[in-house]
Design an enzyme around this catalytic site. Structure first.
Site, mmCIF file in Angstrom:
data_model
loop_
_atom_site.group_PDB
_atom_site.id
_atom_site.type_symbol
_atom_site.label_atom_id
_atom_site.label_comp_id
_atom_site.label_asym_id
_atom_site.label_seq_id
_atom_site.Cartn_x
_atom_site.Cartn_y
_atom_site.Cartn_z
ATOM 1 N N GLU A 124 0.938 -1.237 0.207
ATOM 2 C CA GLU A 124 -0.017 0.035 0.215
ATOM 3 C C GLU A 124 0.880 1.418 -0.073
ATOM 4 O O GLU A 124 0.593 2.307 -0.527
ATOM 5 C CB GLU A 124 -0.904 0.054 1.474
ATOM 6 C CG GLU A 124 -1.809 1.100 1.602
ATOM 7 C CD GLU A 124 -2.320 1.319 2.757
ATOM 8 O OE1 GLU A 124 -2.572 2.305 3.320
ATOM 9 O OE2 GLU A 124 -2.219 0.239 3.507
ATOM 10 N N GLU B 57 -4.387 0.851 -3.455
ATOM 11 C CA GLU B 57 -3.241 0.959 -3.489
ATOM 12 C C GLU B 57 -2.151 -0.134 -3.425
ATOM 13 O O GLU B 57 -1.060 -0.084 -4.267
ATOM 14 C CB GLU B 57 -2.768 2.056 -2.483
ATOM 15 C CG GLU B 57 -3.571 3.207 -2.295
ATOM 16 C CD GLU B 57 -3.300 4.435 -1.220
ATOM 17 O OE1 GLU B 57 -3.564 5.697 -1.405
ATOM 18 O OE2 GLU B 57 -2.951 3.781 -0.186
ATOM 19 N N ASP C 240 0.672 4.004 -3.217
ATOM 20 C CA ASP C 240 0.338 5.169 -2.842
ATOM 21 C C ASP C 240 1.341 6.401 -3.621
ATOM 22 O O ASP C 240 0.961 7.103 -4.382
ATOM 23 C CB ASP C 240 0.563 5.508 -1.389
ATOM 24 C CG ASP C 240 -0.114 6.988 -1.133
ATOM 25 O OD1 ASP C 240 -1.142 7.471 -1.313
ATOM 26 O OD2 ASP C 240 1.000 7.713 -0.570
#
Length: 231
Positions: free
Chosen positions: A47, A122, A51
């Site tokens: 994640e 993400e 991102d």
């Protein structure tokens, strides 16, 4: 528990060389806590990576497509990479049925599920980046997330609810809103803040989020709807 991910790969438009990366992207920390012998990690590191890749691709796209000033581009980017948008994309892709989470998490269909779906989106981007490279991750982001730019414009999703609520409150009742934290619940890695927005002593609405800022934004959004100032 290993899931058949062929259907999800088809929805994502890619086939993983290392399917363990996709499995990891779909694994919430709570699942690991209940399945100590699980061979893979949870998705928080993916994640984190996804991102960064997402923000770069969206930034690059907006920079080259629109000659607008920095402030406008920043607001548009924020609307595209916001949790609500990513959760929506996850739902469109059918990610939810592939998520691996604890029994407790699986029963929660409210805002906590939205966070989980956004984080998984993400993480999937991070997994695609590691498995297939930047260009494939970029193609996924442009094809599944940036395509919502028209919706961002049409629904004015780039308008910050806190700023909007403050402007309307000053215009309608000549009061500047204030925010108070009501509580924070959950473990440090998955904390949820609950914040109230006030006009003087009047509690107009509450909002929750994984940060105080997000909780304030959600409270302002709810307050705009409650007051009928969101038109």
């Amino acid at each position: 528990m290993k899931k058949d991910l062929e259907g999800l790969e088809k929805a994502l438009g890619t086939s993983f060389k290392e399917q363990g990366l996709l499995e990891t992207a779909l694994t919430h920390r709570s699942y690991i806590n209940e399945h100590r012998g699980y061979a893979l990690d949870h998705n928080e590191r993916l994640e984190f990576l996804g991102d960064a890749v997402l923000e770069l691709v969206v930034t690059e796209y907006l920079f080259h497509q629109y000659p607008n000033p920095e402030g406008e581009l920043t607001a548009w980017r924020a609307a595209l990479v916001r949790g609500e948008m990513l959760a929506k994309v996850s739902r469109e892709l059918g990610v939810e049925k592939y998520l691996m989470m604890s029994r407790g998490e699986s029963k929660d269909t409210g805002r906590a599920r939205e966070y989980l779906l956004a984080n998984a989106c993400e993480a999937i981007i991070g997994a695609i980046y590691l498995d297939k490279g930047y260009e494939d991750a970029k193609d996924f982001i442009l094809g599944r997330i940036v395509t919502h730019i028209g919706e961002v414009f049409d629904k004015k999703l780039f308008v910050d609810p806190k700023s909007h609520f403050q402007e309307k409150a000053q215009e309608m009742v000549s009061i500047t809103p204030t925010y108070r934290e009501h509580e924070s619940v959950g473990p440090d890695h998955n904390r949820v803040f609950v914040v109230g927005v006030y006009l003087g002593d009047e509690l107009v609405a509450t909002g929750e989020g994984p940060s105080k800022q997000e909780a304030q934004r959600n409270a302002a959004k709810a307050a705009l709807e409650k007051k009928g100032w969101d038109k």
